[in-house]
Write an enzyme that holds these catalytic residues in place. Structure first.
Site, PDB file in Angstrom:
ATOM      1  N   HIS A 118      40.300 174.698  98.471  1.00 23.65           N
ATOM      2  CA  HIS A 118      41.116 174.488  97.275  1.00 23.65           C
ATOM      3  C   HIS A 118      40.234 174.119  96.083  1.00 23.65           C
ATOM      4  CE1 HIS A 118      44.526 174.609  99.972  1.00 23.65           C
ATOM      5  NE2 HIS A 118      45.358 174.386  98.994  1.00 23.65           N
ATOM      6  N   ARG A 171      43.512 166.444  97.219  1.00 19.16           N
ATOM      7  CA  ARG A 171      43.119 166.874  98.561  1.00 19.16           C
ATOM      8  C   ARG A 171      42.638 165.700  99.406  1.00 19.16           C
ATOM      9  NH1 ARG A 171      45.494 170.968 100.063  1.00 19.16           N
ATOM     10  NH2 ARG A 171      43.851 171.626 101.481  1.00 19.16           N
ATOM     11  N   HIS A 177      40.831 166.306 103.296  1.00 18.68           N
ATOM     12  CA  HIS A 177      39.401 166.436 102.987  1.00 18.68           C
ATOM     13  C   HIS A 177      38.788 165.064 102.750  1.00 18.68           C
ATOM     14  CE1 HIS A 177      38.896 170.747 102.780  1.00 18.68           C
ATOM     15  NE2 HIS A 177      39.941 170.870 101.992  1.00 18.68           N
TER      16      HIS A 177
END
Length: 358
Positions: A118, A171, A177
């Site tokens: 992303h 994220r 992540h």
């Protein structure tokens, strides 16, 4: 290694801090995670830019596809864990007291975590958009225009970094992540985008070149996967971990697996090549109507509306190979629609209207 465990444990502390102190911004952070979704490149950013500037639109697809391909290879090389399963399996916490990380419907990505796809996709595409916008102002010569260019430069790059930081935080917030993975993703995306600033050949690529590129990307990725499999290294090691530690089995989506992203990107690149080298594109986007503002606005509106309809097309997931084939076809249809089908329909409609008025 000890250093990596320390990096991960510090990352977990940051995630806990975000989930505790930024709860009020949960909806915004979830939204920013969707903003960074690489699939938005094909359904939102590309239709807008291609009708405004075909050079930028074409570059955007190439950057997105090659960037995501590098992201896949890096993920397979780096073997990066994701926070939501790492905390459940690591042995560094005493007495099995692993930290509790909240999960969300978009947490359970099934591929490896480093670098963030992303963050990488968002940074490379927004880099293309910002540099394209600034290319219009850099030509201004008079003194007031130079000042305006500097202000525009500062504003656009500030927006760029606000978006990238927001995507990165989102994220990390959803525990998909670690912080170092999103930082790596941002800078890797910028490097890929900058490389394509010096690759003008993609603008004149033939359909044969698109097909050759697709075959190279597919064969290299598949060969890399099979070669390591022969060495008893399973590059799909992350999928069982995701299925085991995801809080809700319904949140596991085959669309997040490594090969799903590869097939989706190859389909998009093939669809772009097919569209740009079609007679429909030459007739509509290279004809006299292509310079008209009304033509471009109609193409943008029709493209965005049509692509949203593709979201209602649900690909069956019960057979993996069938899913990949249909995903390739759907991904190819999206740029083909934007580049050739919609402009040709708008061109024909405008030509018919002009004939009636005459």
């Amino acid at each position: 290694s000890i250093k990596m465990d320390l990096l991960h444990s510090n990352g977990v502390l940051i995630i806990q801090h975000l989930q505790r102190d930024y709860r009020a911004y949960q909806d915004f952070l979830n939204f920013m995670s969707h903003v960074g979704d690489p699939r938005n490149i094909f359904s939102i950013y590309f239709p807008l830019w291609f009708q405004l500037n075909q050079v930028v639109g074409t570059k955007m697809i190439w950057v997105a596809v090659i960037g995501d391909w590098f992201n896949l290879i890096f993920k397979w090389i780096l073997f990066g864990h994701r926070p939501y399963w790492w905390v459940q399996e690591t042995m560094i916490y005493p007495n099995q007291s692993s930290p509790c990380l909240e999960q969300f419907p978009i947490t359970c990505e099934t591929g490896p975590g480093s670098p963030s796809g992303h963050a990488m996709g968002s940074s490379c595409v927004w880099y293309v958009m910002v540099t394209a916008a600034l290319s219009y102002t850099v030509r201004w010569k008079d003194k007031s225009a130079v000042t305006l260019h500097r202000l525009t430069w500062s504003f656009l790059w500030t927006v760029f970094w606000i978006i990238q930081i927001s995507v990165c935080i989102s994220r990390v917030f959803i525990a998909t992540h670690f912080p170092h993975q999103v930082v790596l993703g941002v800078f890797a995306g910028i490097l890929v985008a900058e490389a394509f600033e010096h690759t003008p050949a993609i603008q004149t690529a033939s359909l044969r070149m698109y097909i050759k590129t697709n075959l190279f990307l597919f064969i290299f990725a598949l060969g890399f996967y099979l070669s390591l499999k022969l060495l008893d290294i399973d590059l799909l090691w992350s999928v069982p971990k995701a299925k085991k530690w995801c809080a809700n089995p319904d949140w596991i989506n085959i669309d997040t697996t490594p090969f799903a992203g590869l097939v989706r990107n190859l389909g998009a690149l093939f669809g772009l090549g097919l569209g740009i080298n079609s007679e429909m594109f030459i007739t509509s986007c290279k004809g006299k109507n292509s310079c008209k503002i009304s033509f471009r606005i109609l193409c943008i509106a029709a493209s965005l509306a049509t692509l949203q309809l593709y979201n209602f097309v649900k690909i069956p997931t019960h057979t993996e190979y069938l899913f990949y084939i249909l995903s390739f076809c759907k991904s190819a249809a999206m740029p083909l629609t934007v580049v050739a089908l919609v402009p040709y329909c708008v061109h024909s409609l405008m030509r018919t209207t002009e004939k009636k008025l005459n």
